[in-house]
Design a protein around this motif. Structure first.
Motif, short mmCIF file in Angstrom:
data_model
loop_
_atom_site.label_atom_id
_atom_site.label_comp_id
_atom_site.label_asym_id
_atom_site.label_seq_id
_atom_site.Cartn_x
_atom_site.Cartn_y
_atom_site.Cartn_z
N TYR A 29 0.84 -1.20 0.00
CA TYR A 29 0.00 0.00 0.00
C TYR A 29 0.88 1.25 0.00
O TYR A 29 2.03 1.22 0.45
N ASN A 74 -14.38 0.92 2.41
CA ASN A 74 -15.19 0.19 1.41
C ASN A 74 -16.19 1.07 0.66
O ASN A 74 -17.20 0.57 0.19
N VAL A 75 -15.92 2.36 0.58
CA VAL A 75 -16.90 3.24 -0.09
C VAL A 75 -17.19 2.76 -1.51
O VAL A 75 -16.28 2.49 -2.28
N THR A 76 -18.46 2.64 -1.83
CA THR A 76 -18.84 2.19 -3.16
C THR A 76 -20.28 2.58 -3.43
O THR A 76 -20.96 3.10 -2.54
N ARG A 80 -21.48 3.51 -10.09
CA ARG A 80 -20.55 4.59 -9.74
C ARG A 80 -19.90 5.10 -11.04
O ARG A 80 -19.30 4.31 -11.78
N GLY A 112 -11.86 -6.23 -5.55
CA GLY A 112 -12.14 -4.98 -4.81
C GLY A 112 -13.62 -4.66 -4.92
O GLY A 112 -14.03 -3.51 -5.06
N ALA A 114 -15.91 -4.80 -2.70
CA ALA A 114 -16.47 -4.23 -1.46
C ALA A 114 -17.80 -4.90 -1.11
O ALA A 114 -17.89 -6.14 -1.15
N GLU A 118 -21.00 -2.86 -7.06
CA GLU A 118 -20.42 -2.87 -8.41
C GLU A 118 -20.69 -4.20 -9.13
O GLU A 118 -20.99 -4.22 -10.32
N ASP A 145 -12.81 -9.70 -2.73
CA ASP A 145 -12.29 -8.61 -1.91
C ASP A 145 -11.45 -9.25 -0.80
O ASP A 145 -11.60 -10.44 -0.51
N HIS A 198 -10.18 -12.79 -1.74
CA HIS A 198 -8.99 -12.84 -2.59
C HIS A 198 -8.17 -11.60 -2.30
O HIS A 198 -8.70 -10.48 -2.33
N ASP A 199 -6.89 -11.81 -1.97
CA ASP A 199 -6.00 -10.68 -1.71
C ASP A 199 -5.23 -10.39 -2.99
O ASP A 199 -4.43 -11.22 -3.44
N LEU A 200 -5.48 -9.24 -3.58
CA LEU A 200 -4.83 -8.90 -4.85
C LEU A 200 -3.31 -8.91 -4.75
O LEU A 200 -2.62 -9.17 -5.74
N ARG A 215 -12.04 -1.16 -9.87
CA ARG A 215 -12.18 0.29 -9.81
C ARG A 215 -11.92 0.82 -8.40
O ARG A 215 -12.32 0.21 -7.41
N ASN A 216 -11.19 1.93 -8.36
CA ASN A 216 -10.91 2.61 -7.10
C ASN A 216 -10.26 1.69 -6.07
O ASN A 216 -10.54 1.78 -4.88
C1 SAM Z 1 -12.90 2.05 -2.39
S1 SAM Z 1 -13.33 0.38 -2.44
C2 SAM Z 1 -13.77 0.23 -4.15
C3 SAM Z 1 -15.08 -0.48 -4.32
C4 SAM Z 1 -15.59 -0.57 -5.76
N1 SAM Z 1 -14.65 -1.25 -6.60
C5 SAM Z 1 -15.92 0.80 -6.32
O1 SAM Z 1 -15.16 1.33 -7.11
O2 SAM Z 1 -16.95 1.36 -5.93
C6 SAM Z 1 -11.75 -0.48 -2.39
C7 SAM Z 1 -11.88 -1.95 -2.04
O3 SAM Z 1 -10.61 -2.57 -2.22
C8 SAM Z 1 -10.49 -3.57 -1.24
N2 SAM Z 1 -9.07 -3.94 -1.08
C9 SAM Z 1 -8.08 -3.24 -0.44
N3 SAM Z 1 -6.93 -3.94 -0.46
C10 SAM Z 1 -7.19 -5.10 -1.14
C11 SAM Z 1 -6.40 -6.24 -1.48
N4 SAM Z 1 -5.11 -6.32 -1.12
N5 SAM Z 1 -6.98 -7.24 -2.17
C12 SAM Z 1 -8.30 -7.17 -2.53
N6 SAM Z 1 -9.10 -6.13 -2.22
C13 SAM Z 1 -8.55 -5.10 -1.53
C14 SAM Z 1 -11.09 -2.93 0.00
O4 SAM Z 1 -11.45 -3.91 0.98
C15 SAM Z 1 -12.29 -2.18 -0.60
O5 SAM Z 1 -13.45 -2.97 -0.54
#
Ligand code: SAM
Length: 297
Positions: A29, A74-76, A80, A112, A114, A118, A145, A198-200, A215-216
């Protein structure tokens, strides 16, 4: 509290602790973002230095999930960036559908995701394009996520009236059913959406995709990890697949792996003839940066 510093050794020690004891790939991060969010959490608890916060985490293991929530955000919302969804529906999905051979499912990955808004948005857009029967028999949406709490909400597919305001009234009536004081996304269509953790930054990508919607989310990661993920996304997509990113995200122009179909809406097509040497180079660079940026190294 004002004396907190991103270069503080105790901050590095805290990151190291989080990575080792909670398996949270925090090095991926953006450091200033993590710094701001950790500081915010400490302020809420009235803790003034990183060393004390690390001690606090050791004594109160439940604090990790509070910190995790502060970091992830987790804003979504449904639809969007509505213009981007409109463009996707009109200009991209017809091409994806036209390319599909019979008995080959349309595969979408939404990392991601959330709390699911989406993922249900792409489900509605695809069901509108294909009709319910074809949608049910030929679409697979993998929605993932890192955050289990958000995923549990997504699996329920239940939202408050206020959450649905971005959805046009005909779509709302067609795809949601009243459930107590809330609205539930139709169960017969929900079977095509598979939610999972799933952890990206750690887990291998889902592959053979026609569409990847992330996205985001990339914007939270540092540039080395963004590079690595873009290379993973390239690998994960079919040759004629598309990548859909968030409004304020990178343009990918210097990666040579994707070409913009529409820059405003951050929709890209995959560059097919990237040789494996280039891809390997990108991945190796990413691993190098990863090693260099590891806390404590
Ligand atoms: C701001 S939200 C975006 C939600 C949606 N994609 C949108 O654009 O409205 C970011 C999301 O990324 C997820 N996230 C953060 N780090 C992550 C990781 N390492 N692997 C998978 N998801 C992750 C968070 O838990 C969160 O739900």
């Amino acid at each position: 509290m004002n004396s907190l510093n991103v270069k503080d050794e105790m901050f590095e020690a805290l990151l190291e602790y989080l990575q080792q004891h909670h398996g949270f790939q925090i090095t991926g991060y953006k450091r200033p973002t993590i710094f701001r969010r950790v500081s915010k959490r400490m302020k809420m608890l009235g803790i003034e230095d990183f060393g004390r916060y690390k001690d606090y985490l050791q004594v109160h293991p439940e604090e990790f999930s509070e910190l995790f929530n502060t970091i992830l955000i987790n804003v979504t919302s449904f639809f969007r960036g509505p213009e981007a969804w409109d463009f996707l529906a009109k200009a991209i999905l017809p091409k994806i559908i036209a390319e599909k051979k019979e008995n080959h499912p349309i595969k979408v990955w939404n990392p991601g995701c959330a709390s699911g808004e989406e993922s249900y948005t792409i489900a509605m857009v695809l069901a509108e394009a294909l009709g319910d029967d074809v949608f049910r028999s030929s679409v697979k949406i993998y929605a993932t996520d890192i955050d289990e709490v958000a995923l549990a909400q997504a699996r329920q597919g239940t939202y408050k009236t206020a959450d649905l305001q971005e959805i046009s009234s005909p779509l709302r009536q067609k795809y949601f059913e009243p459930s107590k004081d809330n609205f539930e996304f139709r169960r017969d269509l929900r079977r095509s959406i598979l939610f999972g953790r799933h952890d990206l930054l750690k887990d291998p990508p889902i592959s053979k995709l026609d569409l990847l919607i992330c996205r985001n989310t990339l914007m939270y990661f540092n540039s080395a990890y963004q590079k690595k993920l873009v290379a993973n996304f390239h690998f994960a997509l079919n040759d004629k697949g598309y990548l859909f990113l968030g409004k304020s995200e990178l343009l990918l122009s210097h990666y040579n792996l994707f070409t913009p179909v529409d820059k405003r809406y951050r929709i890209f097509s995959k560059v097919r003839n990237v040789n494996s040497r280039d891809r390997l180079l990108i991945l190796t660079q990413a691993s190098y940066h990863e090693a260099v940026n590891r806390p404590g190294s």
